[in-house]
Design an enzyme around this catalytic site. Structure first.
Site, PDB file in Angstrom:
ATOM      1  N   THR A  67      66.781 -13.306 -61.002  1.00 42.70           N
ATOM      2  CA  THR A  67      67.861 -12.521 -59.608  1.00 42.70           C
ATOM      3  C   THR A  67      67.109 -13.937 -58.896  1.00 42.70           C
ATOM      4  OG1 THR A  67      66.428 -10.682 -59.003  1.00 42.70           O
ATOM      5  CG2 THR A  67      68.560 -10.439 -60.701  1.00 42.70           C
TER       6      THR A  67
ATOM      7  N   ASP B  69      53.938 -23.180 -58.926  1.00 44.17           N
ATOM      8  CA  ASP B  69      53.335 -21.757 -58.899  1.00 44.17           C
ATOM      9  C   ASP B  69      52.258 -21.637 -58.250  1.00 44.17           C
ATOM     10  OD1 ASP B  69      54.469 -19.138 -60.522  1.00 44.17           O
ATOM     11  OD2 ASP B  69      52.845 -19.155 -59.241  1.00 44.17           O
TER      12      ASP B  69
ATOM     13  N   ARG C 217      58.815 -12.110 -57.114  1.00 48.27           N
ATOM     14  CA  ARG C 217      60.235 -12.712 -57.912  1.00 48.27           C
ATOM     15  C   ARG C 217      60.214 -12.234 -58.690  1.00 48.27           C
ATOM     16  NH1 ARG C 217      61.877 -18.878 -55.752  1.00 48.27           N
ATOM     17  NH2 ARG C 217      60.829 -19.221 -57.456  1.00 48.27           N
TER      18      ARG C 217
HETATM   19  C1  PRP Z   1      56.093 -17.223 -54.964  1.00 45.45           C
HETATM   20  C2  PRP Z   1      55.110 -17.296 -53.322  1.00 45.45           C
HETATM   21  C3  PRP Z   1      56.542 -16.371 -52.498  1.00 45.45           C
HETATM   22  C4  PRP Z   1      57.295 -16.663 -53.149  1.00 45.45           C
HETATM   23  C5  PRP Z   1      58.771 -17.586 -52.618  1.00 45.45           C
HETATM   24  O1  PRP Z   1      55.133 -15.151 -54.994  1.00 45.45           O
HETATM   25  O2  PRP Z   1      54.321 -16.750 -53.007  1.00 45.45           O
HETATM   26  O3  PRP Z   1      55.641 -15.096 -52.701  1.00 45.45           O
HETATM   27  O4  PRP Z   1      57.268 -16.799 -54.868  1.00 45.45           O
HETATM   28  O5  PRP Z   1      59.701 -17.469 -53.440  1.00 45.45           O
HETATM   29  P1  PRP Z   1      60.767 -16.698 -52.301  1.00 45.45           P
HETATM   30  O6  PRP Z   1      60.745 -17.246 -50.888  1.00 45.45           O
HETATM   31  O7  PRP Z   1      62.079 -17.627 -52.680  1.00 45.45           O
HETATM   32  O8  PRP Z   1      60.961 -15.358 -52.566  1.00 45.45           O
HETATM   33  P2  PRP Z   1      55.383 -14.778 -57.126  1.00 45.45           P
HETATM   34  O9  PRP Z   1      56.441 -14.518 -56.784  1.00 45.45           O
HETATM   35  O10 PRP Z   1      55.704 -16.652 -57.535  1.00 45.45           O
HETATM   36  O11 PRP Z   1      54.233 -14.174 -57.265  1.00 45.45           O
HETATM   37  P3  PRP Z   1      53.104 -14.491 -57.061  1.00 45.45           P
HETATM   38  O12 PRP Z   1      52.448 -14.797 -55.781  1.00 45.45           O
HETATM   39  O13 PRP Z   1      52.479 -13.238 -57.477  1.00 45.45           O
HETATM   40  O14 PRP Z   1      52.795 -15.330 -57.835  1.00 45.45           O
HETATM   41  N1  URA Z   2      57.143 -20.117 -55.251  1.00 45.16           N
HETATM   42  C1  URA Z   2      56.001 -20.635 -55.918  1.00 45.16           C
HETATM   43  O1  URA Z   2      55.045 -20.157 -56.018  1.00 45.16           O
HETATM   44  N2  URA Z   2      56.679 -21.943 -55.763  1.00 45.16           N
HETATM   45  C2  URA Z   2      57.729 -22.274 -55.912  1.00 45.16           C
HETATM   46  O2  URA Z   2      57.977 -23.514 -55.677  1.00 45.16           O
HETATM   47  C3  URA Z   2      58.468 -21.802 -55.472  1.00 45.16           C
HETATM   48  C4  URA Z   2      58.352 -20.612 -54.855  1.00 45.16           C
END
Ligand code: PRP
Ligand code: URA
Length: 206
Positions: free
Chosen positions: A105, A197, A101
């Site tokens: 944005t 996270d 993400r």
């Molecule tokens: C996290 C999670 C999802 C996303 C969810 O990933 O694992 O993929 O956020 O958020 P959304 O529903 O608002 O799209 P992140 O983008 O933090 O990446 P990562 O797993 O590499 O840490």
């Molecule tokens: N991605 C995460 O890992 N945690 C949250 O709460 C939202 C998005």
């Protein structure tokens, strides 16, 4: 359709997962265990066909899965759910999709996609612990539908109502299976109460 597990073991393990004092090794174990339990519920309607075997005492007509299953972990955090799914379905194919993400944005940015040109499985299980805004799940399922996936299920750990709405609006045919439905998103797009996270907590990068 959303299915939120009501299993007491899921609720107990999820409490430990949320706890800030849970270190990455235990966090990863809990992700594995909760994913196993949610996957057990999410796969309850997989179709079977006959399989004949001989027991030491008699012939027996049992069952095997009729359709090929593809596991689609969303990098990074979905990686922690793969071994749980493979221990239940060792024959499943694993297709990785990389999305993160954009912090400003909150829109998903795709950086990795190893799908072959044509769909090779009939049922796809998208594995991602967190359904927050829903942007990552919607983008992943858009890709899978373009690929030709016919039946898709989303399997996660914690969802926010905003993410459930976004995913259900965009893909009403995709059932959502999670361990918990939380209260809301905060101003940074994190699920509250949530667990923080999911990627950072699994991999010790917070
Ligand atoms: C996290 C999670 C999802 C996303 C969810 O990933 O694992 O993929 O956020 O958020 P959304 O529903 O608002 O799209 P992140 O983008 O933090 O990446 P990562 O797993 O590499 O840490
Ligand atoms: N991605 C995460 O890992 N945690 C949250 O709460 C939202 C998005």
């Amino acid at each position: 359709m959303i299915n939120v597990s009501r299993h007491p073991l899921v609720r107990e393990k999820l409490t430990r997962l949320r706890d800030t004092t849970t270190p990455p090794p235990e966090f990863r174990r809990l992700v594995h265990e909760i994913a196993t339990l949610v996957l057990y519920e999410a796969t309850a309607d997989l179709a079977l066909e006959d399989r004949k075997v001989d027991t030491p005492l008699a012939p027996w007509t049992g069952s095997r899965l009729r359709e090929k299953v593809g596991l689609v972990p969303v990098l990074r955090a979905g990686i922690g759910m793969v071994e749980a799914a493979l221990s239940l379905m060792p024959e499943a194919q694993v297709w990785h999709i990389g999305l993160f993400r954009d912090e400003r944005t909150l829109r998903p940015i795709e950086y990795y996609n190893k799908l072959p040109t044509e769909a090779t499985v009939q049922v796809c299980l998208v594995l991602d612990p967190m359904l927050a805004t829903g942007g990552s799940a919607v983008a992943t399922i858009d890709v899978l539908e373009k690929w030709g996936a016919k039946r898709i299920k989303y399997v996660g750990l914690i969802a926010a109502p905003e993410g459930v709405k976004a995913l259900s609006d965009a893909h009403p045919d995709v059932p959502i299976h999670v361990a918990a439905l939380d209260d809301r998103l905060n101003e940074k797009g994190y699920i509250v109460p949530g667990l923080g996270d999911a990627g950072d907590r699994q991999f010790g990068t917070g």
